[in-house]
Enzyme design. Structure first.
Site, PDB file in Angstrom:
ATOM      1  N   GLU A 132     -24.975  41.230  24.504  1.00  0.00           N
ATOM      2  CA  GLU A 132     -26.243  41.610  24.439  1.00  0.00           C
ATOM      3  C   GLU A 132     -27.345  41.078  23.647  1.00  0.00           C
ATOM      4  OE1 GLU A 132     -25.622  45.927  23.615  1.00  0.00           O
ATOM      5  OE2 GLU A 132     -25.447  46.606  25.774  1.00  0.00           O
ATOM      6  N   GLU A 178     -21.349  47.297  31.838  1.00  0.00           N
ATOM      7  CA  GLU A 178     -21.010  48.302  31.129  1.00  0.00           C
ATOM      8  C   GLU A 178     -21.666  49.457  31.748  1.00  0.00           C
ATOM      9  OE1 GLU A 178     -22.248  48.251  27.135  1.00  0.00           O
ATOM     10  OE2 GLU A 178     -20.712  46.293  26.493  1.00  0.00           O
TER      11      GLU A 178
END
Ligand SMILES: *[C@@H]1O[C@H](CO)[C@@H](O)[C@H](O)[C@H]1NC(C)=O
Ligand SMILES: *[C@@H]1O[C@H](CO)[C@@H](O)[C@H](O)[C@H]1NC(C)=O
Ligand SMILES: *[C@@H]1O[C@H](CO)[C@@H](O)[C@H](O)[C@H]1NC(C)=O
Ligand SMILES: *[C@@H]1O[C@H](CO)[C@@H](O)[C@H](O)[C@H]1NC(C)=O
Ligand SMILES: *[C@@H]1O[C@H](CO)[C@@H](O)[C@H](O)[C@H]1NC(C)=O
Ligand SMILES: *[C@@H]1O[C@H](CO)[C@@H](O)[C@H](O)[C@H]1NC(C)=O
Ligand SMILES: *[C@@H]1O[C@H](CO)[C@@H](O)[C@H](O)[C@H]1NC(C)=O
Length: 663
Positions: A187, A266
């Site tokens: 991320e 995710e």
């Protein structure tokens, strides 16, 4: 750390009922994992990743097979795994080969259980872990700028990745192993947009693991996060809501070298818990709809984060900064389909039904039985010795200005700062006023004057309690500063103050009482990386009216479990305010009456079962030693008791240190 909780290494490690795969059959083409614009290709054939995240470093090693088998029985074909650098390299250049080989064993068991693996080595992993998995010692390396194109950082990351790659050698699909692909950074687009840095990390990963490995990035589904995090030549993927994520991938990722099959890396199965905040309840129907959408409508790939969360044993948890410290609990249950103790939940069974629609009929194995949960009758914990009495006076470091935890060479736990108010020209007479413990409380400062508890400055509140102190000439001010977990998530969408970005714990900046700055500090590291010898001669026992931290001790005999393989329990510390718990020397983690976690997962793997595993089988071999560090014995009413509960309670309760404070 957690994977070492394996004193009873045989629990549930019964032989697999399924034949192990034979991936290197002589006639098969060389094994591979690649992709084209629309499909992942395993050995050239299209494949859909139906994955879920579990991190071996949050699960006791003897339970790895049980948890993996349950993931397979949910219908998953792949496990996604973070690795935590801080547990692998606890000091610069000191690689914990046992920890690394443990992760390799976890992957080998995954393969035996017919699961592939996606490796997420970071180096930064977020993951609600202390500083996103970074070792605290990075903060002491000169000129270090983490997550940036900075020579000291890239050099440390290179060493980490190469050591990890050495431990995982032979486990990639190309070698007949389970690892399909490797994530680059994590991320990163939420944090920065320095493509020179992400390209450098890509090179480090390729240098360490080999240029033939399939790589991917995983970012939030905003234009700015994808543009910041996607790396040329690396497959760009998203996390979070799949509908928004896939739309964002289609719209914002235009470089063909980043495009490929869709993966929601995710998909959140509920969420983390943090101290003082209510627990979230899973919305099972929404999950079912979303999984139908990904697997059915999109024929895409997914990873459930977490399929099994596990436990932030010891000091493992991180924190968020939301204008206050939001510290994650020791439990990383996450409301996931396989709960913290490895039991299947209603969410598990709902997801299993929907996944079954998208895999060949009969291909999902039966669900194996859960490890039973047992109750342990309440047992007394008696005050044994004061924490401060166990500290070695020779360990104290003197300095004019307070030194941070890291400057003391310490990573986790507490630092005890003391100041003696001298009555001379620089600081005449008595001094009194509000205590200001540095640039902010990092993170919870327990205040004593002349060894008597005065109050707590607690950064989990946006407006911490005001603690006033009066220091008469010769008075001693003591500050016990607890690291509640370093912040692990930073967004460039939010301007964070330097005192948050700075990972240092303990005290930074000037300590003031009213307007006066206090100089000449003595600081004693209290890392509690292992328990002090509580029986050592010469340590003063805890006094009756003790208000400073006290070690309480107690024991219980392992009762016969309801199942042959052993059992687990949840250990609650009744009457406790805040502290830490060790069972048979294993640091389970923190307890805190504010909740919502009101009990600690106590895996049967740390219990003495009197089965001959220890020296001298018999009753003595079934006695478990419990040590509790209670930080605020002055607030304990009616003593402390340990009790093993079979069904845990999640509840937010009032904070005895500030009943009217609101988070
Ligand atoms: C990707 O490979 C699969 C399997 O061979 C094939 O069906 C599909 O058409 C390919 N996609 C593209 C865009 O070539
Ligand atoms: C937490 O849950 C309790 C009980 O449902 C409720 O009374 C309370 O308002 C909730 N607190 C917050 C901060 O949501
Ligand atoms: C997904 O597919 C189902 C069944 O084909 C259909 O009813 C539904 O409208 C689709 N949903 C979306 C968002 O495309
Ligand atoms: C004040 O007292 C402290 C402690 O006794 C001593 O270290 C310091 O030198 C004194 N300062 C002055 C200005 O006398
Ligand atoms: C502490 O005092 C400051 C001003 O001195 C005030 O702004 C703050 O609200 C107080 N905090 C609490 C928790 O009362
Ligand atoms: C101390 O601080 C107060 C405000 O908090 C200020 O009014 C006062 O002037 C200060 N005193 C000194 C001596 O600096
Ligand atoms: C403990 O404190 C109470 C109340 O302050 C006092 O009455 C009692 O004598 C103290 N006991 C001891 C052992 O110091």
């Amino acid at each position: 750390m957690s994977w070492k909780l394996n004193t009873l290494s045989t629990i549930l490690c019964i032989a697999s009922t399924l034949a192990a795969p034979s991936p290197t059959a002589t006639t098969a083409p060389a094994p591979s994992f690649t992709y084209n614009a629309t499909h992942f290709l395993l050995n050239g054939s299209p494949t859909q990743i139906i994955g879920g995240q579990m991190d071996p470093q949050r699960i006791p090693a003897p339970y790895w097979r049980d948890r993996l088998r349950k993931a397979r029985a949910l219908g998953l074909n792949t496990i996604f795994t973070y690795t935590f650098w801080n547990l692998l390299e606890p000091a610069p250049g000191q690689w914990d080969r046992e920890e690394g080989k443990g992760i390799a064993t976890f992957f080998a068991i995954a393969q035996e259980e017919h699961l592939h693996v996606v490796l997420r080595p970071g180096p930064y992993v977020c993951g609600e872990r202390d500083w996103g998995g970074f070792p605290a010692w990075l903060a002491t390396v000169s000129d270090m700028v983490v997550r940036s194109n900075n020579a000291p950082f890239l050099s440390a990351a290179d060493s980490y990745l190469k050591n990890l790659a050495a431990d995982l050698r032979g486990l990639h699909v190309q070698d007949g192993g389970p690892i399909l692909m490797i994530q680059v950074e994590n991320e990163y687009g939420s944090y920065g947009q320095d493509h020179a840095y992400t390209l450098a990390v890509k090179s480090l990963v390729q240098d360490a693991f080999g240029g033939d490995k399939t790589l991917y990035t995983n970012d939030g589904s905003e234009q700015w996060t994808l543009e910041g995090g996607a790396v040329p030549g690396v497959l760009a993927e998203v996390d979070g809501d799949a509908r928004a994520g896939f739309a964002a991938l289609r719209e914002y990722v235009t470089d063909p070298s980043m495009k490929g099959p869709l993966l929601d890396g995710e998909y959140y199965t509920t969420t983390f818990d943090s101290w003082g905040y209510n627990r979230s309840v899973p919305n099972t129907q929404a999950f079912v709809d979303d999984v139908e959408y990904v697997l059915g409508n999109e024929s895409a790939s997914v990873s459930l984060y977490m399929v099994h969360g596990g436990t932030n044993f010891g000091w493992g948890n991180g924190a968020l900064w939301q204008g206050k410290t939001r510290a994650f609990t020791t439990s990383y249950d996450y409301g996931s389909p396989i709960d913290e103790a490895g039991r299947t939940t209603p969410l598990y069974h709902a997801l299993r039904e929907v996944i079954a629609k998208y895999v060949p009929e009969g291909s999902i194995p039966a669900v194996s039985p859960d490890v039973p949960l047992a109750e342990v009758p309440a047992f007394e914990l008696r005050p044994e010795v004061g924490l401060f009495e166990t500290l070695d006076p020779g360990a104290a470091v003197e300095a004019r200005e307070p030194l941070s935890m890291e400057q003391l060479g310490q990573d986790y736990g507490f630092v005890l700062y003391t100041y003696v108010h001298a009555d001379n020209a620089s600081s005449p007479g008595s001094m009194s006023g509000l205590l200001s413990p540095g640039d902010r409380a990092r993170d919870r400062v327990v205040v004593y004057v002349d060894d008597v508890f005065i109050g707590v400055v607690d950064s989990t509140y946006a407006h911490p309690q005001n603690v006033s102190v009066t220091l008469a000439p010769g008075a001693k001010l003591s500050l016990l500063v607890e690291n509640l977990g370093r912040v692990d998530y930073f967004s460039r969408g939010t301007q964070l103050p330097n005192h948050v970005v700075d990972p240092h714990k303990g005290i930074r900046g000037a300590v003031r009482v009213g307007n006066a700055t206090l100089h000449r500090w003595s600081q004693t590291p209290v890392p509690l990386s292992s328990l002090p010898d509580l029986q050592r001669g010469g340590v003063r026992r805890a006094g009756r009216n003790e208000t400073r931290p006290v070690f309480y001790v107690g024991s219980f005999a392992t009762p016969d479990g309801p199942g042959a393989a052993g059992w687990d329990t949840y250990l609650a510390i009744e009457g406790g305010v805040k502290g830490n718990v060790w069972v048979n020397g294993v640091h389970l983690g923190r307890y805190w009456g504010v909740g919502p976690q009101q009990s600690l997962y106590l895996p049967g793997t740390v219990l003495r079962r009197g089965d001959g595993a220890g020296a001298g089988a018999g009753e003595k071999d079934r006695v478990n030693e419990v040590v509790v560090l209670e930080l605020e014995p002055g607030h304990v009413r009616g003593g402390l008791r340990g009790v093993g509960v079979g069904e845990r309670v999640w509840e937010v309760r009032a904070d005895v240190d500030c009943p009217e404070c609101v988070r």
